[in-house]
Design a protein around this motif. Structure first.
Motif, short mmCIF file in Angstrom:
data_model
loop_
_atom_site.label_atom_id
_atom_site.label_comp_id
_atom_site.label_asym_id
_atom_site.label_seq_id
_atom_site.Cartn_x
_atom_site.Cartn_y
_atom_site.Cartn_z
N SER A 255 0.86 -1.19 0.00
CA SER A 255 0.00 0.00 0.00
C SER A 255 0.89 1.23 0.00
CB SER A 255 -0.92 0.02 1.23
OG SER A 255 -0.14 0.03 2.41
N GLY A 256 0.24 2.35 -0.14
CA GLY A 256 0.98 3.61 -0.11
C GLY A 256 1.67 3.92 -1.42
N ASP A 257 2.52 4.94 -1.40
CA ASP A 257 3.25 5.36 -2.60
C ASP A 257 4.43 4.41 -2.80
OD1 ASP A 257 5.08 6.54 -4.35
OD2 ASP A 257 4.30 8.54 -3.90
N GLN B 129 8.77 7.67 -12.52
CA GLN B 129 9.12 8.34 -11.26
C GLN B 129 10.48 7.89 -10.73
OE1 GLN B 129 5.75 7.87 -8.35
NE2 GLN B 129 4.67 7.26 -10.19
N ALA C 138 6.61 4.05 -5.15
CA ALA C 138 7.89 4.63 -5.61
C ALA C 138 8.63 5.18 -4.39
CB ALA C 138 7.63 5.73 -6.63
N1 LIG Z 1 4.11 5.99 -6.90
C1 LIG Z 1 3.00 5.56 -7.45
N2 LIG Z 1 2.65 6.01 -8.66
C2 LIG Z 1 1.51 5.60 -9.24
N3 LIG Z 1 0.67 4.76 -8.68
C3 LIG Z 1 0.96 4.26 -7.48
C4 LIG Z 1 2.13 4.64 -6.81
N4 LIG Z 1 2.16 4.00 -5.63
C5 LIG Z 1 1.04 3.25 -5.56
N5 LIG Z 1 0.32 3.38 -6.66
C6 LIG Z 1 -0.96 2.78 -6.99
O1 LIG Z 1 -1.95 3.60 -6.43
C7 LIG Z 1 -3.04 2.85 -5.95
C8 LIG Z 1 -3.24 3.17 -4.46
O2 LIG Z 1 -4.26 2.38 -3.98
P1 LIG Z 1 -5.25 2.71 -2.80
O3 LIG Z 1 -6.05 3.91 -3.09
O4 LIG Z 1 -6.00 1.46 -2.54
O5 LIG Z 1 -4.29 3.10 -1.62
P2 LIG Z 1 -3.50 2.18 -0.71
O6 LIG Z 1 -2.16 2.76 -0.68
O7 LIG Z 1 -3.62 0.76 -1.12
O8 LIG Z 1 -4.20 2.40 0.68
P3 LIG Z 1 -4.77 1.35 1.70
O9 LIG Z 1 -3.95 1.58 2.91
O10 LIG Z 1 -6.17 1.75 1.82
O11 LIG Z 1 -4.63 -0.05 1.16
C9 LIG Z 1 -2.71 1.39 -6.20
O12 LIG Z 1 -3.32 0.99 -7.40
C10 LIG Z 1 -1.19 1.40 -6.38
O13 LIG Z 1 -0.73 0.37 -7.24
#
Ligand SMILES: Nc1ncnc2c1ncn2[C@@H]1O[C@H](COP(=O)(O)OP(=O)(O)OP(=O)(O)O)[C@@H](O)[C@H]1O
Ligand SMILES: O=P(O)(O)OC[C@H]1O[C@H](OP(=O)(O)OP(=O)(O)O)[C@H](O)[C@@H]1O
Ligand SMILES: O=C(O)c1cccnc1
Ligand SMILES: [Mg+2]
Length: 587
Positions: free
Chosen positions: A308-310, A382, A312
């Protein structure tokens, strides 16, 4: 390749095929010699290439084709008014022994309108096969192409794992997705049954439940009070000292307990999910505490998974923390600390040996969480520090295009070509039995594919050949290929079969695979009388993808690859088209 599904049998078809078979039989045309092409009109995923897959299953199905008494009893129910003689014929005489299937090698890169299969033989048998053959080609080719696109996007060095079993369209969708993702270039699957039945490498980490099942360090079992590896100090104690040494006292206790417990069970393959509470504040610090402890016991931790999260940012964060730990350890800060506190039984040389060939910096970072082509491309842009992608839903459900639109059209009957017209020019079929050749230029790059009628000579290297756009008259080019490979060909061996002892159907594969020209040393010897293994097909896919121009393979707005017709085929298509089109009478 051994992977079969019990649903695949003569009645895995649409009712209308059975109705037509009855009508052919009733009018005495069941044995008229026919030819059908199975092809698609548009590449999937807004792309400009497709990988042909599913052939092994087709061969298996045709080999084992058997109409049972149960099938006949059911047909009697659904066709209550049919002539009783029909059922006797269906059971006793409807066989595939006179059906010949021409096909490219499984894993061949193919393009719109090229026949992926040409099915020749008695009309009734060929007709009955329509639906099941489409089913056996459509999904495998779609998933295999999807996987190949992910592989192209990530390059050859990233690890790609298929995690889709829980999200796939039923058990069969899941099993097919695991097999054909591997064929398309994935490195492995989490699907245990697919690994058992198809020999695909299996991988796995753990889920959040494992972490949340621990609420604190008191949940640690007695096992934690025993030493691990080459240490004589209880593992729990090693970890607690490292927690202090790394100033990680405020991380989540339950998570730390879970990691310690997991390390005790998997000391050689320790890879943890680090995002349950906070990747930065708890997951990574806890992971480093346990990893350092393993290293100090002479063991090598493997890495982390981010879910989860960012991804990158967090992957770079993790990599930075790994490097920092190397620096601390290398500067012997920790070693000094531990010595000072006289906790460990290490000698300076032992730590030195371990550190010589182990670096925290090289720990593996796995990322998962709803990954798709867009997120992967964005991550590449990124910059990230991910080594391995676990992809489920988007890969196995082919979310961005859930079906490949292969169709099955009659192209010839009793020696006479047939055409199907459409308001949309793209949908007009190309009549007659055709062979398809891939023409390569000097650099051994494919220039275009050329379809010719089976009665025509094959194009020859160094000889100029006129190649025509199927529908647009002024689009044509002379091509002098440096090399010619057959994408499909007529069998030179009149009645050869795919595997020894098989006699129910004749299946003619091309005898001169494209890779022959490119990888004669590395290519696995190909025998048209043997099944190819899944590994061989997977390798063949990757070898071909190296030859095509990048602009044809690129994920966004790729250049279409040309599929053309010989002058004779073009002329015959257009005269049949004219003959078959009714002339409007306006008044
Ligand atoms: N740096 C990034 N650039 C683009 N997309 C990203 C990046 N990091 C994560 N993602 C994508 O963004 C989406 C984030 O998903 P989501 O909204 O469910 O948040 P989450 O981080 O999974 O939060 P949760 O804690 O609720 O699981 C996912 O599809 C993931 O693959
Ligand atoms: O996202 P996908 O590409 O389909 O990959 C598979 C997903 O399955 C697992 O968890 P699950 O989604 O079941 O639960 P979670 O999202 O809460 O981790 C895993 O953690 C991935 O997130
Ligand atoms: O092993 C894993 O990490 C895994 C397996 C299936 C689905 N999600 C994750
Ligand atoms: Mg998820």
């Amino acid at each position: 390749m051994e992977f079969h599904n019990n649903f695949v049998c003569p009645l895995l078809t649409d009712l209308y095929e059975v109705s037509m078979v009855y009508a052919y039989w009733k009018s005495g045309r069941q044995n008229n010699i026919s030819a059908f092409d199975l092809f698609f009109r548009k590449n999937p995923f807004r792309g400009e290439f497709t990988i042909f897959a599913g052939l092994s299953q087709i061969l298996k199905f045709m080999e084992t084709f058997k109409v049972t008494v149960e099938h006949i009893n059911f047909l009697k129910q659904i066709l209550p008014n049919a002539d009783p003689e029909f059922f006797i014929w269906f059971k006793e005489e409807l066989k595939l022994k006179d059906v010949i299937v021409y096909a490219p090698i499984e894993g061949t890169v193919v393009f719109p309108r090229e026949p992926l299969l040409r099915v020749e033989g008695p009309l009734a048998a060929c007709q009955l096969l329509e639906t099941v053959l489409l089913n056996l080609v459509n999904f495998p080719s779609l998933v295999c192409t999807n996987a190949a696109r992910y592989r192209l996007l990530c390059g050859p060095n990233k690890q790609l794992l298929e995690f889709g079993l829980r999200r796939a369209q039923g058990p069969d969708g899941a099993m097919s997705a695991s097999v054909y993702s591997f064929m398309g270039g994935f490195d492995g699957t989490s699907n245990v049954l697919a690994s058992l039945t198809s020999g695909i490498p299996i991988y796995g980490t753990h889920a959040h439940a494992f972490i949340t099942s621990f609420s604190g360090l008191s949940d640690l079992e007695q096992h934690a009070d025993e030493p691990l590896g080459n240490s004589s100090v209880p593992f729990r104690e090693v970890c607690m000292r490292n927690r202090q040494a790394l100033s990680c006292e405020y991380t989540n206790d339950g998570e730390l307990a879970a990691f310690i417990s997991y390390a005790l069970c998997f000391p050689q393959t320790f890879l943890c999910l680090v995002d349950t509470y906070s990747t930065e504040e708890s997951g990574i610090p806890n992971f480093l505490v346990v990893s350092l402890s393993l290293v100090q016991c002479g063991l090598r931790p493997v890495g982390v998974r981010l879910d989860s999260g960012d991804l990158a940012y967090l992957s770079k964060f993790a990599r930075t923390k790994f490097k920092e730990l190397d620096e601390k350890v290398i500067s012997r800060y920790l070693f000094w600390l531990t010595q000072k506190q006289a906790v460990y039984s290490f000698h300076a040389t032992q730590v030195g040996i371990i550190l010589d060939d182990f670096k925290f910096e090289n720990l593996k970072i796995v990322a998962s969480n709803d990954l798709n082509e867009t997120t992967l491309s964005s991550l590449e842009l990124q910059g990230h520090a991910i080594d391995c992608f676990g992809i489920g839903t988007n890969l196995v459900t082919c979310q961005s295009q859930p079906a490949l639109g292969c169709v099955y059209k009659m192209v010839e009957i009793e020696g006479s070509p047939r055409i199907k017209l459409s308001q949309e020019i793209e949908k007009v079929t190309i009549p007659g039995r055709k062979k398809c050749y891939r023409l390569f230029g000097k650099e051994r790059v494919p220039l275009l594919d050329l379809m010719v009628h089976v009665s025509e000579d094959e194009p020859k290297a160094g000889h100029r050949v006129l190649c025509r756009h199927p529908f647009i008259e002024n689009k044509r080019a002379f091509v002098s290929p440096a090399l010619v490979a057959s994408v499909r060909l007529e069998s030179t061996c009149p009645a050869y079969c795919l595997c020894p002892g098989h006699s129910s159907a004749r299946l003619c594969l091309e005898g001169r695979p494209i890779q022959k020209f490119y990888a004669p040393l590395s290519a696995v010897a190909y025998s048209s009388c043997n099944y190819r293994t899944l590994y061989e097909i997977r390798q063949y896919v990757q070898e071909q993808l190296k030859y095509f121009r990048e602009d044809i393979l690129r994920p966004v707005n790729p250049t279409p690859y040309k599929v053309s017709l010989s002058d004779d085929l073009f002329t015959s298509l257009h005269s049949l088209w004219m003959a078959a089109s009714p002339i409007a009478d306006l008044c």
